[in-house]
Every structure is written in structure tokens, then in C-alpha cells.
Design a protein around this motif. Structure first.
Motif, PDB file in Angstrom:
ATOM      1  N   TRP A 114       0.832  -1.215   0.000  1.00 40.98           N
ATOM      2  CA  TRP A 114       0.000   0.000   0.000  1.00 40.98           C
ATOM      3  C   TRP A 114       0.856   1.250   0.000  1.00 40.98           C
ATOM      4  CZ3 TRP A 114       0.543   3.650   3.714  1.00 40.98           C
ATOM      5  CH2 TRP A 114       0.959   3.262   4.997  1.00 40.98           C
ATOM      6  N   PHE A 115       2.042   1.173   0.623  1.00 42.73           N
ATOM      7  CA  PHE A 115       2.924   2.346   0.643  1.00 42.73           C
ATOM      8  C   PHE A 115       3.503   2.591  -0.760  1.00 42.73           C
ATOM      9  CE2 PHE A 115       7.203   4.150   1.191  1.00 42.73           C
ATOM     10  CZ  PHE A 115       6.827   5.383   1.686  1.00 42.73           C
ATOM     11  N   LEU A 132       6.448  -8.727  -6.018  1.00 42.39           N
ATOM     12  CA  LEU A 132       5.391  -7.739  -5.784  1.00 42.39           C
ATOM     13  C   LEU A 132       4.325  -7.865  -6.878  1.00 42.39           C
ATOM     14  CD1 LEU A 132       4.768  -5.109  -4.021  1.00 42.39           C
ATOM     15  CD2 LEU A 132       5.643  -3.856  -5.990  1.00 42.39           C
ATOM     16  N   PRO A 133       3.057  -8.050  -6.497  1.00 39.75           N
ATOM     17  CA  PRO A 133       2.026  -8.204  -7.535  1.00 39.75           C
ATOM     18  C   PRO A 133       1.806  -6.881  -8.270  1.00 39.75           C
ATOM     19  CG  PRO A 133       1.028  -8.054  -5.358  1.00 39.75           C
ATOM     20  CD  PRO A 133       2.506  -8.100  -5.144  1.00 39.75           C
ATOM     21  N   SER A 134       1.611  -6.976  -9.587  1.00 44.37           N
ATOM     22  CA  SER A 134       1.424  -5.725 -10.337  1.00 44.37           C
ATOM     23  C   SER A 134       0.095  -5.698 -11.082  1.00 44.37           C
ATOM     24  CB  SER A 134       2.583  -5.538 -11.319  1.00 44.37           C
ATOM     25  OG  SER A 134       2.662  -6.663 -12.163  1.00 44.37           O
ATOM     26  N   ASP A 135      -0.767  -6.701 -10.848  1.00 41.25           N
ATOM     27  CA  ASP A 135      -2.064  -6.685 -11.551  1.00 41.25           C
ATOM     28  C   ASP A 135      -3.022  -5.711 -10.854  1.00 41.25           C
ATOM     29  OD1 ASP A 135      -3.919  -8.918  -9.715  1.00 41.25           O
ATOM     30  OD2 ASP A 135      -1.729  -8.815  -9.491  1.00 41.25           O
ATOM     31  N   ALA A 136      -3.946  -5.156 -11.621  1.00 38.37           N
ATOM     32  CA  ALA A 136      -4.851  -4.122 -11.109  1.00 38.37           C
ATOM     33  C   ALA A 136      -5.608  -4.551  -9.843  1.00 38.37           C
ATOM     34  CB  ALA A 136      -5.817  -3.690 -12.206  1.00 38.37           C
ATOM     35  N   LYS A 184      -6.554  -3.857  -4.013  1.00 41.73           N
ATOM     36  CA  LYS A 184      -6.726  -4.519  -2.719  1.00 41.73           C
ATOM     37  C   LYS A 184      -5.765  -3.902  -1.683  1.00 41.73           C
ATOM     38  CE  LYS A 184      -6.695  -9.246  -0.992  1.00 41.73           C
ATOM     39  NZ  LYS A 184      -6.290 -10.603  -1.383  1.00 41.73           N
ATOM     40  N   ALA A 185      -4.502  -3.670  -2.118  1.00 39.37           N
ATOM     41  CA  ALA A 185      -3.504  -3.095  -1.199  1.00 39.37           C
ATOM     42  C   ALA A 185      -3.930  -1.698  -0.756  1.00 39.37           C
ATOM     43  CB  ALA A 185      -2.145  -3.042  -1.884  1.00 39.37           C
ATOM     44  N   LEU A 186      -4.413  -0.901  -1.712  1.00 45.60           N
ATOM     45  CA  LEU A 186      -4.822   0.470  -1.374  1.00 45.60           C
ATOM     46  C   LEU A 186      -6.062   0.462  -0.487  1.00 45.60           C
ATOM     47  CD1 LEU A 186      -4.139   2.174  -4.804  1.00 45.60           C
ATOM     48  CD2 LEU A 186      -2.875   2.523  -2.684  1.00 45.60           C
ATOM     49  N   GLN A 187      -6.944  -0.516  -0.725  1.00 47.47           N
ATOM     50  CA  GLN A 187      -8.154  -0.646   0.094  1.00 47.47           C
ATOM     51  C   GLN A 187      -7.764  -0.919   1.547  1.00 47.47           C
ATOM     52  OE1 GLN A 187     -11.064   0.094  -1.238  1.00 47.47           O
ATOM     53  NE2 GLN A 187     -11.826   0.022   0.871  1.00 47.47           N
ATOM     54  N   ARG A 188      -6.768  -1.802   1.683  1.00 49.67           N
ATOM     55  CA  ARG A 188      -6.315  -2.154   3.030  1.00 49.67           C
ATOM     56  C   ARG A 188      -5.769  -0.911   3.736  1.00 49.67           C
ATOM     57  NH1 ARG A 188      -2.405  -6.764   2.482  1.00 49.67           N
ATOM     58  NH2 ARG A 188      -4.167  -7.695   1.415  1.00 49.67           N
ATOM     59  N   LYS A 189      -5.119  -0.060   2.956  1.00 48.73           N
ATOM     60  CA  LYS A 189      -4.576   1.174   3.528  1.00 48.73           C
ATOM     61  C   LYS A 189      -5.709   2.049   4.047  1.00 48.73           C
ATOM     62  CE  LYS A 189      -2.547   5.507   2.305  1.00 48.73           C
ATOM     63  NZ  LYS A 189      -2.409   6.496   1.255  1.00 48.73           N
ATOM     64  N   LYS A 190      -6.784   2.163   3.252  1.00 50.51           N
ATOM     65  CA  LYS A 190      -7.904   3.015   3.676  1.00 50.51           C
ATOM     66  C   LYS A 190      -8.501   2.483   4.971  1.00 50.51           C
ATOM     67  CE  LYS A 190      -9.330   4.935  -0.746  1.00 50.51           C
ATOM     68  NZ  LYS A 190      -9.472   4.137  -1.970  1.00 50.51           N
ATOM     69  N   SER A 197       4.973  -0.462   9.322  1.00 51.37           N
ATOM     70  CA  SER A 197       5.463  -1.633   8.607  1.00 51.37           C
ATOM     71  C   SER A 197       4.355  -2.668   8.540  1.00 51.37           C
ATOM     72  CB  SER A 197       6.659  -2.197   9.353  1.00 51.37           C
ATOM     73  OG  SER A 197       6.213  -2.705  10.574  1.00 51.37           O
ATOM     74  N   ALA A 198       4.674  -3.773   7.874  1.00 56.17           N
ATOM     75  CA  ALA A 198       3.656  -4.791   7.620  1.00 56.17           C
ATOM     76  C   ALA A 198       2.972  -5.234   8.912  1.00 56.17           C
ATOM     77  CB  ALA A 198       4.290  -5.978   6.934  1.00 56.17           C
ATOM     78  N   GLU A 199       3.792  -5.413   9.957  1.00 57.15           N
ATOM     79  CA  GLU A 199       3.158  -5.872  11.209  1.00 57.15           C
ATOM     80  C   GLU A 199       2.539  -4.720  11.980  1.00 57.15           C
ATOM     81  OE1 GLU A 199       6.687  -6.344  11.044  1.00 57.15           O
ATOM     82  OE2 GLU A 199       6.415  -8.143   9.846  1.00 57.15           O
ATOM     83  N   ASN A 200       2.664  -3.521  11.417  1.00 58.45           N
ATOM     84  CA  ASN A 200       2.090  -2.355  12.086  1.00 58.45           C
ATOM     85  C   ASN A 200       2.654  -2.196  13.499  1.00 58.45           C
ATOM     86  OD1 ASN A 200       0.607  -0.132  12.352  1.00 58.45           O
ATOM     87  ND2 ASN A 200      -1.355  -1.139  12.641  1.00 58.45           N
ATOM     88  N   GLU A 201       3.949  -2.584  13.647  1.00 61.99           N
ATOM     89  CA  GLU A 201       4.529  -2.467  14.993  1.00 61.99           C
ATOM     90  C   GLU A 201       4.723  -0.990  15.305  1.00 61.99           C
ATOM     91  OE1 GLU A 201       8.862  -3.486  14.981  1.00 61.99           O
ATOM     92  OE2 GLU A 201       8.387  -4.024  12.931  1.00 61.99           O
ATOM     93  N   SER A 202       4.693  -0.654  16.578  1.00 64.55           N
ATOM     94  CA  SER A 202       4.894   0.762  16.873  1.00 64.55           C
ATOM     95  C   SER A 202       6.397   1.009  16.916  1.00 64.55           C
ATOM     96  CB  SER A 202       4.276   1.115  18.216  1.00 64.55           C
ATOM     97  OG  SER A 202       5.105   0.658  19.236  1.00 64.55           O
ATOM     98  N   MET A 203       6.801   2.097  16.309  1.00 66.26           N
ATOM     99  CA  MET A 203       8.227   2.404  16.263  1.00 66.26           C
ATOM    100  C   MET A 203       8.651   2.849  17.658  1.00 66.26           C
ATOM    101  SD  MET A 203       8.874   2.243  13.038  1.00 66.26           S
ATOM    102  CE  MET A 203       8.018   2.266  11.465  1.00 66.26           C
ATOM    103  N   GLU A 204       9.839   2.347  18.083  1.00 64.19           N
ATOM    104  CA  GLU A 204      10.192   2.682  19.463  1.00 64.19           C
ATOM    105  C   GLU A 204      10.457   4.175  19.566  1.00 64.19           C
ATOM    106  OE1 GLU A 204      14.109   0.923  19.616  1.00 64.19           O
ATOM    107  OE2 GLU A 204      14.243   2.229  17.899  1.00 64.19           O
TER     108      GLU A 204
END
Length: 788
Positions: free
Chosen positions: A522-523, A572-576, A581-587, A598-605
Motif C-alpha cells: 500500500w505504501f 510484488l504483484p502488479s495486476d490491477a 486490494k492493497a490500497l483498500q487495506r490502507k484506507k 510496517s507490515a506488522e504495524n509495529e509501533s516504532m520505538e
């Protein structure tokens, strides 16, 4: 009682000035003298008794009175400069006129109709006969020039601002016109050996005159940026020209006073709380005058840089040849300093002052902390920019680290404060400039043993580790407005990477953490520029593997542990549908997320939300920062270690999105984008991840993803994984290992000679001066001075 009376007279005179319907004659000395003959008015009095509203009222309703007041005040300064202020009364008159002009000038500059006033040569007003007795030559001198020359003379006035050399009786004082001011330089240092005795009265008088000088120069703050870009500041241009016979001793005095200043000194703890330090106020004014007078790219540096930048394209109308103004002597003197002892004096002085706020003592707040570090950074920047001998001297020894550590300290300290975004930029620009030189990367291998108070993870390592840990912190827990700097931060790491002998485990993990964050689908798909950050990081890994594999077992181990990140990037998938789907997940994660989750959404120290700016501080607006490819120029390091500029290719590949070629960061292809793409790059950098703007104008397409995915420089890393992963897994199975140290020992003695692709040439992106950064520095510098 007398004191109150005199204040009353002064206040009455101010009221008369605003209320008199008839203009007061210039010859009415009894009236005008009320403003400056009194011996007991202080700076505070002048500012309190002359309110802003009344100055504006005089300006609008009785302009001739305001004009005459300015004429008369300048006239008294000129008389004081000619006579050498032999008596206490004359010195007081000079000081009062100085304070009055310092108070009034900003209100003249803020009105467009008045701006030309000081540059006019209106006769009369008591000036023709008295101001200059030299005859016709000076007859037509504009008021501004008379004022500036008087200030310059007064700054070397024996017994007023400098120690008199004559021991005779007071009536045979030195003639100020005949003294050689080079013998009266204020402080030992560059080009001057004797240190005059400290005299706090002289320091105070110099400070007041410098304040007036800075006020004169500040006209630049009142002009709209566009007009100021063309015109050099006439006040600075005249003051730094050959018309000012004190230019050399004044430049030397200002520089030596700044570089010799030691805020802690021989002081006992808490001494700064017991008495005020007059030298500090002088140093502060001196450093501000220096950075303003060295503001000089109008005729030379910038137009040369512009021509180089635009060699391939015809200049746009607004960037036609700028007039080569008169030579700025301050810049000239600065660029010619070359003696080792002088360069050392300057570097040690700046390093001492920049390190002052970092000094830790056992007693809290027991030592003095200076506040003018931003001005010092600008001064250091100008030295490196205008004097190449100084830049090479800085990089010749480990002394450069004495500058780097405080800069990193300020960057870390200011990263979450939006009102200090300018400080972040200047710090990053300085490190970018230094990183263009091989010596800088080599120096970073020195172990970091200082313990500066910073909220960063504890590590044992070298200065490169410190730099990477702090850059990681800026990217992961800085605020939104720092995003245009990410390219610069990663460019610096790319520039130093071929020379890093051994990264600590902490720094290696930070680099992989950034890669992990920047490669989430998504990034990558949310802005047309984000993939460049991945190219920069891959280039860092490739440089270290190809050129410094032997000492970097920590990084190699970290790459092996996080190998899935590289595999996911390669696949990295490049199909539409996948992009959607990746951008949807971001929303769903909601749009306000920091760009580095990051992928695990860990909090940065250590991450914390950006502190909102203090009210009013963002008003000193900064120009937009030019994109990284605008401010750097590629150089290739050849076999013998010398740099060769990489030619810009004739036909850069530009894909549909007008900025997807990877010239900025692709290790295999050196293609630079053409001028148009430069523009879109810097604009995109500015709006990067302000998700609304980028998604409306542009959206990720399969063709676009394929266009840059095909160029990802992954071969070296994939080959390394292919060779080492089976070996490491075998060791773990054979020995039943869970212990990192054994694996690190194996990697330390491993070799990839003959197994890796042919090493790519080292590419360094060197900072290039250009009109965009010149403009940025000018607005930043005046913002700092204004807020201080």
C-alpha cells in the motif's frame, strides 16, 4: 527626579511630532535635540516611549516630520563619526540616535511608498551644509550610504567601541579619519594576534550599533520573495563594497569575536546566573550580521549554478542572467582564508559553540547554554559552501565528527516539533554536503564513545551507527512536514555506505526495518515517488555487500533473517486487482497513519506524535525544498578514488507518469530525468503522501509498477541469499544452534569472492547549489533572525 523629567520631555517631543499640523523646520535644533541629548534614556525607554501606533501615525499624517527626524538622527551619527565622540555627551547622543533609528526603520520598510526614502538624495533638511564637509563628492550620497558609513566608522571609534592606543591627554585624541582600523580588530584570531582587554562598555556600544546595522539589512524581510530574488539587498551590497574602508577589519572582528567566544569559560558553576554576559549579546549580533552579509549568490555562485543546471535547457525568463552586482568583500575575504591555523581556529570555535548545549554536568543547569545554534549552522554552511579549502580541512581529520554529533543531536531533538522544521532542513543539508566527499564516509568509522543525552537505543558502535539510528528515528517518529527530507536522508546513507567497515546490529536492524516499511504494497502504490526510497535502500545494501562485506556480518545476518522482505519485493504483484486490494487495506487502516507503518504495524520505538507548533511560529513561512535530484549531481568514483561527474544522458526514459524512471536511485542505469521530470519530482516530493492530492492526480497502474519493478537492483542480494541461507540453515541443524554469536562468527569468516555479480561503480550524489536552495536559505535565515 531628573530622570523622570527627561523621560517626560522625550515623550512630549514624540507627541508633538504626531500632533503638529505644520512640519517642524529642520533648523529647529531645540526641538530635534529633545530626541537625543538626554543622558538617561535607555533602549527600553526608547521602545516604550515611541509606540508603534504613533510611528505609523507620523508616517501617514505628517510624513515630512518623520523624514526630518530620520535626516537629523543620521546627521548626528555622521557628526559623531567625524568627531570621534571625544566626550561622554557625544557618545550618549550617538547611542540615542542609534536606538531611535533601530526603533523607526522597520516602520519605514513596511510601507512600500517609503522604501526608497533612504536611497533618495533629497537636499535640504539641514543636510547639505552640515552632513558632509567634503564638498561635491559626498553632496549626493543617499541617506542610507551616509548612515552605513557612519556606523562602520563608529564601530572603530577609540574609547567608544575600541580601546584607544593613545596614552595622551584627552584633548589630543586620535583622529578617526586617519586611524588604521586594522589595528583595532576586536579579538585575536584570523589575521590578528593581540587580544584586546575585555571592556563590557565597548561590547554594549558595539552591540547597539550592530543592532541598527541588522535593522538596516532587514529591509529584505519586508519585500515579497519574488522581487527580492532579482535584487541584491542594496544595504548589504553597499556595506560590503569597497566604499566601506572598514570592511576587512569589520569582517575579521565579527568572525573572531564569534569563533573565540567560550560561553563556559573559566567560569565557576552558575556564574551565568550571577551576572549577565555582555559578550554573548555581541556574539549573537555578530553571527547574525555575518550570515546576512554572506548572503551573496546574486551575481556569482547562483547564476553559475543555474547555468550548469540549465545548460541543457533554455533559461526561463525569470532566471535570465542576473546582474553581476558589485563584489561582496565579506564573501571574498571568507573564500580566501587558507592558513591552517586560521581554518583550525574557525572550526574549533564553531564546534565549541555547537557542542555547548550538549555539555553534561553533574549539577543541573550549572553551565550556560547558548541559544544561537541555528545561526551557527548557517555560518558553518556558508563556510563550507564558499571556501573549499575549509571544507577539505574539516574532512581531513576526525574534527568533522565534532560538528556532526551536535547536528545529529539537534536533528533528533527537533524531529517532532513542527516549528523547527527549518532547523531539520539546514542540519540535513549540511550532512548531505559533507557526505559528497569520500573522507566523510571514512571518518564515520571512528568509534562513538561520547554519551550525549539523546533518547535513542543504546548501542556499541561507530559514528555511522549513530547517524543511521537517528535518521531512522526522524523517518519513523518525525512529523508529516519532514517527508520531503526522506530522499535527502537516504541519499546521505547511500553516499557513505561504500565506506562503512562494520555496522552494529542495532543500525543494521534499523535499515531493514525501513526497507520493510517502505516495501509494503500500500505504501509503494500510494504515491508515484515512494518506490525511489526502496531503490536508495537497495543501493545501500549493494554497496556494503560489494565493497565492505568482510566487516559487516551484522548486516548480512539481518538481511538473511529478513529475507522474506526481499522475496516479497521481487514478487510484488502488479495486476490491477492486487493494487486496488492493497490500497483498500490502507484506507481501512485509516488515512492518518504515518507513512512508515510496517507490515506488522509495529509501533516504532520512541515514536511520539508531532508536537503542534507554537502559535505564530509557522508564520515565518519557508520556501518549498527542491527535490533531491535538483540539489545533487551524480559523480562516479573511479578506480583510483577520484570522482568523475556522470554525464546526463541524451534521451532519458520517461514513462507515462512523467516521473517513474529511476534515474534518481537506480544503481544500474545512470539516466537522469529531463528538466520537466525534475519539476514533477520535486513537486511530488513536496506533496508525497498527502494522500488526497496524490490519489486524485495520479493512481498506480500495472504498467507503472512493471516499469520500475523490472529495474530493482536485487541481483546481488538474491545471490547472497542463495549462497548463504543453505549454509546457515545447515549449521543450525548440524549444531542444533539457536545462538546468534555462532552464526555471526561463521558469517564473519565467510567469503563471497567470485560468487557475486561484478561490482557496480560507486555513485555519489554531491550537493549542488541552485536557485531553489538559495531562496530557501534566504527565507530560513530571516525567519530565524525574526523569531529570535
Amino acid at each position: 527626579m531628573g530622570n523622570a523629567d527627561s523621560k517626560l520631555h522625550f515623550r512630549k517631543a514624540v507627541i508633538q511630532l504626531t500632533t503638529k499640523t505644520q512640519p517642524v523646520e529642520a533648523t529647529d535644533d531645540a526641538f530635534w535635540d529633545q530626541f537625543w541629548v538626554d543622558a538617561s534614556t535607555t533602549v527600553q525607554d526608547v521602545f516604550a516611549l515611541v509606540p508603534a501606533a504613533e510611528i505609523r501615525a507620523v508616517r501617514e499624517e505628517s510624513p515630512s516630520n518623520l523624514a526630518t527626524l530620520c535626516y537629523k538622527a543620521v546627521e548626528r551619527l555622521v557628526q559623531g563619526a567625524e568627531s570621534g565622540c571625544p566626550s561622554e555627551r557625544e557618545r550618549q547622543i550617538v547611542l540615542n540616535c542609534t536606538r531611535l533609528l533601530t526603533r523607526i526603520l522597520p516602520y519605514i520598510f513596511e510601507d512600500a511608498d517609503w522604501r526608497g526614502f533612504f536611497w533618495s538624495t533629497v537636499p535640504g533638511a539641514g543636510r547639505a551644509g552640515r552632513l558632509d564637509e567634503d564638498g561635491d563628492d559626498d553632496e549626493s550620497r543617499p541617506l542610507a550610504e551616509s548612515l552605513l558609513l557612519a556606523i562602520a566608522d563608529l564601530l572603530f571609534c577609540p574609547d567608544f567601541t575600541v580601546q584607544s592606543h593613545k596614552k595622551n591627554s584627552p584633548d589630543t585624541g586620535e583622529d578617526i579619519r586617519s586611524i588604521d582600523s586594522c589595528e583595532y580588530i576586536w579579538e585575536a584570531g584570523v589575521g590578528f594576534a593581540q587580544s584586546p582587554p575585555l571592556n563590557y562598555v565597548h561590547d554594549l556600544n558595539r552591540t547597539e550599533l550592530l543592532k541598527l546595522l541588522l535593522t538596516c539589512f532587514s529591509e529584505a524581510m519586508y519585500l515579497p520573495p519574488s522581487s527580492e530574488r532579482k535584487n541584491i539587498n542594496p544595504w548589504v551590497a553597499f556595506f560590503c563594497s569597497t566604499d566601506n574602508r572598514h570592511a576587512l577589519p569589520l569582517f575579521t572582528s565579527l568572525l573572531n569575536v564569534v569563533c573565540a567566544y567560550d560561553p563556559v569559560g573559566y567560569g565557576i558553576p552558575y556564574n551565568h546566573l550571577l551576572f549577565s554576559d555582555h559578550r554573548e549579546q555581541l556574539v549573537e549580533q555578530a553571527v547574525q550580521i555575518l550570515i546576512v552579509t554572506l548572503e551573496h549568490e546574486a551575481g556569482s555562485a547562483a547564476s553559475a549554478a543555474l547555468q550548469a543546471l540549465d545548460a541543457s535547457t533554455s533559461p526561463s525568463p525569470e532566471e535570465e542572467q542576473e546582474p553581476a552586482g558589485p563584489e561582496n568583500l565579506f564573501v571574498n575575504y571568507l573564500s580566501r582564508i587558507h592558513r591552517e591555523e586560521d581554518l583550525s581556529f574557525i572550526l574549533k570555535g564553531l564546534a565549541r559553540l555547537l557542542n555547548n548545549p550538549l555539555v553534561q554536568t553533574y549539577l543541573p543547569r550549572s553551565t550556560k547554554k547558548i541559544q544561537f545554534h541555528q545561526e551557527l549552522l548557517i555560518l558553518f554552511w556558508k563556510f563550507c559552501d564558499f571556501n573549499k579549502k575549509f571544507l577539505f580541512f574539516v574532512l581531513k581529520s576526525s574534527d568533522v565528527l565534532d560538528m556532526l554529533v551536535p547536528i545529529l543531536f539537534y536533528l533528533n531533538d527537533a524531529r517532532a516539533d513542527q516549528s523547527r522544521v527549518g532547523l531539520m532542513h539546514i542540519g540535513v543539508f549540511i550532512i548531505l554536503l559533507l557526505s559528497g566527499e569520500r573522507n566523510f564516509g571514512v571518518r564515520l568509522n571512528k568509534p562513538y564513545t561520547l554519551r550525549v543525552p539523546m533518547d535513542i537505543p543504546v548501542f556499541t558502535g561507530n559514528h555511522a551507527d549513530l547517524l543511521i539510528v537517528i535518521f531512522h528515528k526522524i523517518i519513523t517518529s518525525g512529523h508529516q512536514r519532514l517527508q520531503p527530507l526522506f530522499d535527502c536522508l537516504l541519499t546521505i546513507i547511500v553516499n557513505i555506505s561504500p565506506y562503512l567497515k562494520s555496522l552494529s546490529m542495532v543500525a543494521a536492524n534499523k535499515l531493514l526495518h525501513l526497507l520493510e516499511a517502505f516495501t509494503t504494497p500500500w505504501f509503494l502504490f500510494s504515491s508515484s515517488q515512494n518506490h525511489h526510497l526502496v531503490f536508495f535502500l537497495l543501493e545501500v545494501f549493494n554497496n556494503i555487500i560489494q565493497y565492505q562485506f568482510d566487516g559487516n556480518c551484522n548486516l548480512v545476518y539481518a538481511i538473511i533473517r529478513k529475507r522474506n522482505v526481499f522475496h516479497q519485493l521481487a514478487n510484488l504483484p502488479s495486476d490491477a486487482p492486487s493494487i486496488q486490494k492493497a490500497l483498500q487495506r490502507k484506507k481501512e487502516k485509516k488515512s492518518g497513519i504515518s507513512r512508515t507503518n510496517s507490515a506488522e504495524n509495529e509501533s516504532m520505538e520512541g515514536s511520539r506524535p508531532a508536537v503542534p507548533a507554537e502559535p505564530g511560529t509557522l508564520k515565518a513561512s519557508l520556501e518549498a525544498t527542491p527535490g533531491i535530484d535538483k540539489i545533487t549531481e551524480k559523480s562516479q568514483v573511479s578506480e583510483d578514488g577520484t570522482m568523475v561527474a556522470v554525464p546526463q544522458s541524451e534521451s532519458p526514459q520517461v514513462t507515462a507518469d512523467n516521473g517513474a524512471t529511476t534515474g534518481a536511485s537506480d544503481t544500474e542505469s545512470n539516466s537522469e530525468r529531463d528538466h520537466e521530470v525534475y519539476r514533477s519530482e520535486s513537486e511530488a516530493a513536496r506533496s508525497r503522501l498527502s494522500s488526497v492530492s496524490s490519489s486524485v492526480a495520479w493512481s498506480a497502474s500495472p504498467d507503472w509498477v512493471l516499469s520500475w519493478k523490472a529495474k530493482l537492483p536485487l541481483q546481488t542480494i538474491m545471490r547472497l541469499l542463495q549462497v548463504l541461507v543453505p549454509q546457515v540453515e545447515k549449521i543450525c541443524i548440524d549444531k542444533g544452534l539457536t545462538d546468534e554469536s555462532e552464526i555471526l562468527k561463521f558469517l564473519q569468516h565467510g567469503t563471497l569472492v567470485g560468487l557475486l555479480p561484478i561490482p557496480h561503480p560507486i555513485l555519489i550524489r554531491k550537493y549542488q547549489a541552485n536557485a531553489g536552495t538559495a531562496m530557501w536559505f534566504r527565507t530560513y535565515m530571516w525567519g530565524v533572525i525574526y523569531l529570535r
